[in-house]
Design a protein around this motif. Structure first.
Motif, mmCIF file in Angstrom:
data_model
loop_
_atom_site.group_PDB
_atom_site.id
_atom_site.type_symbol
_atom_site.label_atom_id
_atom_site.label_comp_id
_atom_site.label_asym_id
_atom_site.label_seq_id
_atom_site.Cartn_x
_atom_site.Cartn_y
_atom_site.Cartn_z
ATOM 1 N N VAL A 66 0.834 -1.205 0.000
ATOM 2 C CA VAL A 66 0.000 0.000 0.000
ATOM 3 C C VAL A 66 0.868 1.255 0.000
ATOM 4 C CG1 VAL A 66 -1.672 1.347 1.346
ATOM 5 C CG2 VAL A 66 -2.021 -1.104 1.005
ATOM 6 N N LYS A 67 1.967 1.234 0.728
ATOM 7 C CA LYS A 67 2.852 2.397 0.769
ATOM 8 C C LYS A 67 3.481 2.684 -0.585
ATOM 9 C CE LYS A 67 3.902 2.748 5.642
ATOM 10 N NZ LYS A 67 4.946 2.830 6.663
ATOM 11 N N LYS A 68 3.559 1.691 -1.453
ATOM 12 C CA LYS A 68 4.102 1.891 -2.799
ATOM 13 C C LYS A 68 3.078 2.486 -3.763
ATOM 14 C CE LYS A 68 7.574 -1.723 -2.554
ATOM 15 N NZ LYS A 68 8.022 -3.027 -3.054
ATOM 16 N N LEU A 69 1.799 2.490 -3.363
ATOM 17 C CA LEU A 69 0.755 3.035 -4.227
ATOM 18 C C LEU A 69 0.879 4.550 -4.323
ATOM 19 C CD1 LEU A 69 -2.391 1.088 -2.915
ATOM 20 C CD2 LEU A 69 -0.987 0.548 -4.922
ATOM 21 N N THR A 70 0.414 5.096 -5.439
ATOM 22 C CA THR A 70 0.354 6.550 -5.569
ATOM 23 C C THR A 70 -0.784 7.067 -4.694
ATOM 24 O OG1 THR A 70 -1.221 6.516 -7.399
ATOM 25 C CG2 THR A 70 1.140 6.420 -7.969
ATOM 26 N N ARG A 71 -0.811 8.351 -4.475
ATOM 27 C CA ARG A 71 -1.894 8.950 -3.701
ATOM 28 C C ARG A 71 -3.245 8.637 -4.343
ATOM 29 N NH1 ARG A 71 -3.210 12.595 0.094
ATOM 30 N NH2 ARG A 71 -5.064 13.861 -0.266
ATOM 31 N N GLU A 72 -3.329 8.749 -5.671
ATOM 32 C CA GLU A 72 -4.577 8.478 -6.381
ATOM 33 C C GLU A 72 -5.018 7.028 -6.191
ATOM 34 O OE1 GLU A 72 -1.916 10.110 -7.780
ATOM 35 O OE2 GLU A 72 -2.862 12.065 -7.487
ATOM 36 N N GLU A 73 -4.073 6.108 -6.208
ATOM 37 C CA GLU A 73 -4.396 4.692 -5.996
ATOM 38 C C GLU A 73 -4.861 4.450 -4.567
ATOM 39 O OE1 GLU A 73 -1.402 2.571 -9.230
ATOM 40 O OE2 GLU A 73 -0.584 3.213 -7.287
ATOM 41 N N LYS A 74 -4.252 5.131 -3.613
ATOM 42 C CA LYS A 74 -4.695 4.997 -2.221
ATOM 43 C C LYS A 74 -6.106 5.551 -2.047
ATOM 44 C CE LYS A 74 -0.078 5.246 -0.203
ATOM 45 N NZ LYS A 74 0.847 6.050 0.578
ATOM 46 N N LEU A 75 -6.393 6.674 -2.682
ATOM 47 C CA LEU A 75 -7.738 7.259 -2.596
ATOM 48 C C LEU A 75 -8.763 6.333 -3.227
ATOM 49 C CD1 LEU A 75 -6.933 11.006 -3.333
ATOM 50 C CD2 LEU A 75 -7.535 9.981 -1.121
ATOM 51 N N ALA A 76 -8.395 5.652 -4.315
ATOM 52 C CA ALA A 76 -9.300 4.680 -4.949
ATOM 53 C C ALA A 76 -9.520 3.497 -4.020
ATOM 54 C CB ALA A 76 -8.733 4.219 -6.296
ATOM 55 N N LEU A 77 -8.482 3.033 -3.335
ATOM 56 C CA LEU A 77 -8.606 1.937 -2.371
ATOM 57 C C LEU A 77 -9.550 2.341 -1.249
ATOM 58 C CD1 LEU A 77 -7.556 -0.849 -1.359
ATOM 59 C CD2 LEU A 77 -5.754 0.408 -0.183
#
Length: 82
Positions: A66-77
């Motif tokens: 999860v820490k490797k995800l971009t901010r946009e990917e984290k917001l989608a999660l």
């Protein structure tokens, strides 16, 4: 014992990811300034995502992913988890 991956939204809009066995206890530690150094001075803190993991090893692996995800990917999660 199960572990939880959690994401906090900080008062400045940033996101913090961590693991714990008790999300509410950990949130209280963050809010008291005894959690992660990153969250100090970034109140208010809100849990916006949590995901149960079977053990500490799985939680650590998931946290790293999860820490490797971009901010946009984290917001989608976060959006998908609600």
């Amino acid at each position: 014992m199960s572990y939880w991956l959690y994401i906090l939204r900080c008062g400045d809009g940033s996101l913090y990811t961590g693991i714990t066995t008790d999300v509410e206890r950990r949130l209280a530690l963050h809010r008291s300034g005894k959690g992660a150094k990153y969250t100090r001075g970034r109140s208010p803190l809100t849990v916006v995502y949590r995901e149960e993991q079977p053990d500490k090893s799985a939680a650590l692996r998931r946290e790293a992913a999860v820490k490797k995800l971009t901010r946009e990917e984290k917001l989608a999660l976060i959006a998908a988890g609600k």
